[in-house]
Design an enzyme around this catalytic site. Sequence first.
Site: not given
Lengths: 615, 615
Positions: A151, A190, A433
């Site tokens: 992303t 993350g 996702e």
Amino acid sequence: MSAKVNDDLLTERRKCEFNVEELTNYLDGGAQATQNRRKLEDKVLSTKGLFDEVPEEYLSHKEKYENAVRKAVVYYKAMKEAEDPNQTEQERANATYRSLLHAAVFKDNSPFSLHLAMFIPAILGQADEEQKKYWMKRASKMEIIGTYAQTELGHGTFIRGLETTATYDPKTEEFVLHSPTLTAYKWWPGSLAHTANYCVVMAHLYINGKSCGIQPFIVQFRDEETHQPLPGIKLGEIGAKLGFNTVNNGFLGFDQHRIPRNRMLMKNAQVLKDGTFKRSPNSKLTYGTMVYVRVVIVNGMANQLARAVTIAVRYSAVRRQSELKPDAGEPQILDYVTQQHKLFIGIASSHAFTLTAKWLTRMYQKVTADLEKGNLDELPELHAIACCLKAVTTTDTSVLVERSRTSCGGHGYMLSSNLPQIYGLVTAACTYEGENTVLMLQTARSLVKALEQAQSGKRLSPTMSYLSEKVSSRLKWDNSIDGIVKGFRRVAYGKVESAMRSMRKYVRSGLGPEDAWNMSSVQLVAASEYTSISEADIRQLQDTYEDLLGKIRPNAVGLVDAFDFRDQILNSTLGAYDGRVYERLMEEALKSPLNAEPVNQSFHKYLKPFMQGKL
Amino acid sequence: MSAKVNDDLLTERRKCEFNVEELTNYLDGGAQATQNRRKLEDKVLSTKGLFDEVPEEYLSHKEKYENAVRKAVVYYKAMKEAEDPNQTEQERANATYRSLLHAAVFKDNSPFSLHLAMFIPAILGQADEEQKKYWMKRASKMEIIGTYAQTELGHGTFIRGLETTATYDPKTEEFVLHSPTLTAYKWWPGSLAHTANYCVVMAHLYINGKSCGIQPFIVQFRDEETHQPLPGIKLGEIGAKLGFNTVNNGFLGFDQHRIPRNRMLMKNAQVLKDGTFKRSPNSKLTYGTMVYVRVVIVNGMANQLARAVTIAVRYSAVRRQSELKPDAGEPQILDYVTQQHKLFIGIASSHAFTLTAKWLTRMYQKVTADLEKGNLDELPELHAIACCLKAVTTTDTSVLVERSRTSCGGHGYMLSSNLPQIYGLVTAACTYEGENTVLMLQTARSLVKALEQAQSGKRLSPTMSYLSEKVSSRLKWDNSIDGIVKGFRRVAYGKVESAMRSMRKYVRSGLGPEDAWNMSSVQLVAASEYTSISEADIRQLQDTYEDLLGKIRPNAVGLVDAFDFRDQILNSTLGAYDGRVYERLMEEALKSPLNAEPVNQSFHKYLKPFMQGKL
């Protein structure tokens, strides 16, 4: 569980009409599996340093992260040490999965989660044999910590829009990674900000000025000794969020950053030394990691919903409020039919999702095994089903977790209930996702395609086959389970057919097929009901429903007890096994650092001069 | 607004088909009112020390509170200084209200909010003339800071269940306040923990062993000089919550705490020196404060929804993603009909709620003026309407704010978007000041009563009168606005009638009326649809709906611009007037204290030894 148990909960457990342990065993996959899981929990939860001294919610953003890194290390080692060498990998995975031990340690989530859930699966799914051997050796020992960067600030679900470029330089046999714009910055991964030192980066490959699609590259971005960002790397954290604040989401920009050719993961597509591009033999193969993560998400939703519902049901058995009848005392709020309506759908869904997740996991394992043998036949169906179930379970879980929270009234708003944090985790899954509206439209596309195939006489895959059944358009109502299933099929069929009809109408009116699709998309995502159900049928259904709520009522606590979550895993003042709700609320409140002093310094500094008119 | 405005937003504003300023004036109550509001905003927002240096979300729980007290003092003084003496109190209130200035200062809320929104209104509504004079003098100057303590650890909406006792001692002419159990502790009042020193306490009055109902008492609980809790007072904060963390919610327990007789607020009920109890002349009068707060809540929901929708609509005009047609470039996500479906309902509701709130406020003002003249006729209807609108607007606003948030994809999950915080504030309102399911059931009770009256030929109040209209049970569908209104009335009528029928059936089957009510309550709260709408009607409605979305599309940005929220009031990276979304996201991220150092200390302390196998 040693303390005195609340009387109402004792009564509920006595009233339960089925064997709770049997259901627990079933959910675990057998009595032996239950035993394995409990042994693992015993071992891990007795580890020192695994829990917070001050509850996480009182720390600053920075302290939360630092504390989470500390715990992640302790937790990782505890899990390693608790491994039973006599178990198969599958048995270990089941026990780990069902125990939800990480939830006992992180109210939020672990800064290592991306390493385990995305980095390693990406290597396994995308690296060639040589690469896999090299990187898995380092990653599995956690010599390096990795993450997965797809992303960007300007692009999410629409992968083709990614702006990060990887340009092959045949002279030096290197790829040059670059972020041409601000919106090209990787954003969200993350662990990326301060934890990981490697990541799999999805970037748009160019060779000799020609696009070769989005490809995966393994990139080091921090020095292994000093942890300093490498030259050509811009790095940081993206800031505070509704949840996942200990996960350390980061941003990453490249300024003409060079990496060797063998850092492109080449299981599927390949770039040879001279710049020759070899396309992936089958585009379906790139689905792999994505499908795996969605299977993990569906399992996660089942577990999180089960936690939330366990908390809310137990609290509703303990909480007494208001009056049903004059002078009859305050009833348990679980006796209100409105409360049953809120919670029993949650109980049913948590069990249904648990079974669905098991089914999907088995399907995934079968298709993966087939893939190894070169058989790709069922991959598209697995992809479609995982995509649909990801969207459906995350949407429903979000609604049902939030309903569980509000069903606990004001106390559900306390972070010590853990319900707001569970909501923070599950609502995020509606977006990451694959954004749910986009996934729902993908599902709609599969359904429309299947209906067209059915209408032209082709055979459909098992999960779509109901679209080729002859359904009478005026189905006679039938209040049995079979009748209800038929009713749902009729509604599903009606929705798909109506959306298709609407699209065709727009096309006839001169719209292009894409605009027609867009115009009909609201119907494709949500939809009105297509059934010939009458008022009398609804009344009958309503009666059945009210009747069923009454049958579930005595078993409500048993049905959530069966999930067998330990108190540490529920991590909730409202949901503990013993039902000491009010005592726990007070005990937790007293842990607030604001309660360490009777008078806060802000009184002397601001309030007193203000109240005395001196400020 | 001086910076360059995003091109897409410029285009949107050029396309808008109506005069935005005119709509702004209408919402403010005239062009002069708009001018007043803007002048107030100019003055207050230029105050120094009003904004955070480090965004609140990075502070610890304790620091958040201390910072909020600092700002509350600065803000209070800025508002006082900005007061225009030439304006009427009503004009000032309107400007203050519509400007939403406190939202510019507190992403969360102010620790003084209970003083202004509950403590003062409680004195005005419940104190006798002498008490009012004394306490208002001190409270209006903020010599004392007050709050309102009703909810207890064990009891919320069901006021009769409150356990705190106030026992009158005629010998000393004092009330003895006591918390007999843990669940009797006051729990939730804002400002109670460390900010306020006085509060209005709702307690169960006993005189000579006889219950005299729940009555209001004004209680000092901290020393005015030292701010130390007084003897007999147990005090603290309740801990971290989903929102309202700077509001300083507290708990309060009494250990035989004595207060003078004149501390009972005696506008309605009275206790004489000798212990004679004089009942309130009319029980309806105690509704006052409760109704006022619900009017405030409905206004607040309209504003908060307007903020959330403004943010989401502007972001959706700036964000470009995916493809509608091959090679046509990425469209604004506002062009997706699914996105329009998500957001335009929010736009419509925010305008509808704004008008509804104005209407309700006027009704409240009229009924209050009537009350002063001793006319109580419309009080029950106001109570019923405020109760229903509180539940409906908070429920809908929660859903629509959350839909706005998720419509912004991942970026809506960032706290810098302000959408999670807005959700935290509005979802709380579903529970406080009357839990929504309970209020919905109260509304249902009013409706069933009204229907029974209608069926026995009595005349209904204006807002209920549709229940006495003759509606044909098979209404012919009519796709006009009037036809849709009739359709809704038919559905509403059908729901009430069906629930009543169901209750009667349960009564006939031998259930008591309370159990019958409980059994039917799911139908009473939500319900199935009662209309004879056909599939063809639905298709026609769907067409009209898709058509209307297209008509709103060019005006979407104008419709939210008209709320005229300054950037500081939106407080959002995604919603600013200029649409510099990505730049702001990055600028805000860089404010995270974690980004102050390239390597966090946890690397040296935990990660490095762990990765090198030395830990």
